[in-house]
Scaffold this motif. Structure first.
Motif, PDB file in Angstrom:
ATOM      1  N   LYS A 198      66.814 -32.700  34.891  1.00  0.00           N
ATOM      2  CA  LYS A 198      67.961 -33.458  34.386  1.00  0.00           C
ATOM      3  C   LYS A 198      67.783 -34.962  34.572  1.00  0.00           C
ATOM      4  O   LYS A 198      68.283 -35.751  33.759  1.00  0.00           O
ATOM      5  CB  LYS A 198      69.248 -32.981  35.076  1.00  0.00           C
ATOM      6  N   SER A 199      67.080 -35.343  35.630  1.00  0.00           N
ATOM      7  CA  SER A 199      66.853 -36.772  35.842  1.00  0.00           C
ATOM      8  C   SER A 199      66.051 -37.385  34.702  1.00  0.00           C
ATOM      9  O   SER A 199      66.134 -38.592  34.448  1.00  0.00           O
ATOM     10  CB  SER A 199      66.131 -37.006  37.178  1.00  0.00           C
ATOM     11  N   GLU A 200      65.268 -36.561  33.998  1.00  0.00           N
ATOM     12  CA  GLU A 200      64.486 -37.030  32.857  1.00  0.00           C
ATOM     13  C   GLU A 200      65.201 -36.798  31.527  1.00  0.00           C
ATOM     14  O   GLU A 200      65.015 -37.543  30.570  1.00  0.00           O
ATOM     15  CB  GLU A 200      63.125 -36.325  32.827  1.00  0.00           C
ATOM     16  N   LEU A 201      66.006 -35.734  31.454  1.00  0.00           N
ATOM     17  CA  LEU A 201      66.584 -35.327  30.174  1.00  0.00           C
ATOM     18  C   LEU A 201      67.927 -35.985  29.860  1.00  0.00           C
ATOM     19  O   LEU A 201      68.216 -36.283  28.696  1.00  0.00           O
ATOM     20  CB  LEU A 201      66.762 -33.806  30.147  1.00  0.00           C
ATOM     21  N   GLU A 202      68.749 -36.181  30.878  1.00  0.00           N
ATOM     22  CA  GLU A 202      70.088 -36.709  30.632  1.00  0.00           C
ATOM     23  C   GLU A 202      70.013 -38.106  30.019  1.00  0.00           C
ATOM     24  O   GLU A 202      69.217 -38.948  30.445  1.00  0.00           O
ATOM     25  CB  GLU A 202      70.902 -36.723  31.925  1.00  0.00           C
ATOM     26  N   ASP A 203      70.839 -38.330  29.012  1.00  0.00           N
ATOM     27  CA  ASP A 203      70.906 -39.589  28.253  1.00  0.00           C
ATOM     28  C   ASP A 203      69.716 -39.782  27.318  1.00  0.00           C
ATOM     29  O   ASP A 203      69.654 -40.794  26.609  1.00  0.00           O
ATOM     30  CB  ASP A 203      71.020 -40.800  29.184  1.00  0.00           C
ATOM     31  N   LYS A 204      68.778 -38.845  27.311  1.00  0.00           N
ATOM     32  CA  LYS A 204      67.640 -38.949  26.398  1.00  0.00           C
ATOM     33  C   LYS A 204      67.658 -37.850  25.347  1.00  0.00           C
ATOM     34  O   LYS A 204      66.935 -37.931  24.349  1.00  0.00           O
ATOM     35  CB  LYS A 204      66.328 -38.899  27.185  1.00  0.00           C
TER      36      LYS A 204
END
Length: 375
Positions: A198-204
């Motif tokens: 999620k640290s990589e996926l959220e907002d992306k």
């Protein structure tokens, strides 16, 4: 929550290197460990018994890699005088608790436990400690008064998966919908995988739906993916975060059953043989390669060092610190990972001897292997 030694964190490693280099310290540090309730003798010789409790057999790694590697390394470190007592819980937390009691009754010298359920196993950990038997959490962070923990850098696993999925989605990923198919809520690793991803996926990307997969069971994962296809729409799903290769296989099966012409990018983890073949074929985008030999060898070294009182070697093997809901600053080793794609199969699972080329490149995959330079 775990505290990581950021100096050890790196996305790509020379996975062939092993913690076994630390065995050169074997002759040092014969003092008794401080801060432990264990009564394990610092003068215990090579005639030791390591209890090994593994969680399940659905993932091929445990029977194929972890157990035989740990057994071989224990024998090597003890001039073949040591033994490994191995039991597998087959995804049954209550059964694993009984197995741990059996280990205690059999008076093993140290226990390596890969918990089915990190909370349930705490009772057994406490009983082992009361009996003077050190307990090392292996691969999953067990609760209770464990002496040490060894696993892969689980948040980094999730980060690696998330980064790979974003890369696969290409431009305009922020407008694309993905599904998150996470692991089991009883496995603390799954929460760390999810957090890292999620640290990589959220907002992306747009996370259109997400599920926790009961018991890591692919049958449950396939049912959840079928729900996602119905709810989100087959053509609207640009990719899937699948927490491991078993879940990835179930996701891909659901896509194919729904009639897709090309499976969208799907992540994975564990680099199982069938997943490597799916990557070669193009059905699965990536997996996470974790060097099981490195983890298993280091776990055996930790167990032997702990029970023999070799404090300098033990400390050298546990330079990280992690915390569980019941323990703070647990001596740990976090093993890095690498993203496995079709471009680096030769340099990872083949080079490290995990799979022979003739096992990967069977008749349906032979021409594809040739085009990828897998030989």
């Amino acid at each position: 929550m775990k505290t990581r030694n950021t100096g050890l964190r790196r996305t790509v490693i020379a996975v062939a290197s092993s913690a076994t280099a630390l065995t050169t310290l074997t002759g040092c540090g014969m003092g008794v460990f401080g801060g432990s309730s264990s009564s394990a003798s610092a003068t215990k010789g090579d005639d030791i018994t390591v209890g090994l409790l593994l969680p399940e057999k659905a993932n091929t790694r445990y029977e194929k890699f972890d157990y035989p590697i740990i057994r071989e390394q224990v024998q090597k470190l003890t001039e073949k005088k040591g033994d490994v007592l191995y039991l597998n819980a087959e995804q049954d937390a209550a059964k694993q608790l009984r197995q741990m009691q059996q280990m205690i009754d059999d008076k093993v010298d140290v226990i390596l436990v890969d918990a089915v359920d990190s909370v349930t196993i705490a009772k057994g950990v406490r009983k082992a400690k009361e009996a003077g038997i050190p307990v090392i959490a292996y691969d999953r962070l067990a609760q209770g008064p464990i002496d040490a923990y060894i696993s892969f850098d689980n948040e980094l696993v999730g980060e690696t998966q998330g980064k790979a999925l974003i890369a696969a989605l290409g431009t305009n990923s922020a407008s694309k919908k993905i599904i998150m198919m996470n692991g089991s809520v009883t496995d603390p690793n799954a929460a760390q995988f999810k957090s890292g991803a999620k640290s990589e996926l959220e907002d992306k990307v747009i996370i259109a739906a997400q599920y926790d997969t009961k018991d890591w069971n692919p049958v449950n994962a396939k049912a959840n993916m079928e729900k996602s296809i119905q709810a989100v729409g087959l053509s609207n799903i640009a990719g899937v975060y699948a927490a491991n290769d078993g879940i990835a296989g179930a996701v891909i099966d659901a896509f194919k059953a729904a009639g897709v012409s090309k499976v969208p990018p799907v992540t994975g983890q564990d680099s199982e043989l069938i997943a490597v073949q799916r990557i070669i074929k193009g059905d699965q985008y990536m997996s996470v390669y974790k060097s099981y030999p490195q983890e298993a060898n280091a776990a055996a070294e930790m167990a032997v060092a702990r029970v023999q009182g070799r404090s300098i070697e033990f400390d050298a093997l546990t330079r990280d610190k992690v915390s569980s809901p019941t323990n703070k600053d647990i001596p740990s080793q976090l093993v890095p990972v690498v993203a496995l794609t079709k471009e680096n199969i030769q340099d990872t699972v083949v080079q490290d001897g995990i799979y022979a080329v003739n096992k990967i490149c069977t008749a349906p995959y032979k021409s594809l292997c040739n085009s990828l330079g897998i030989k």
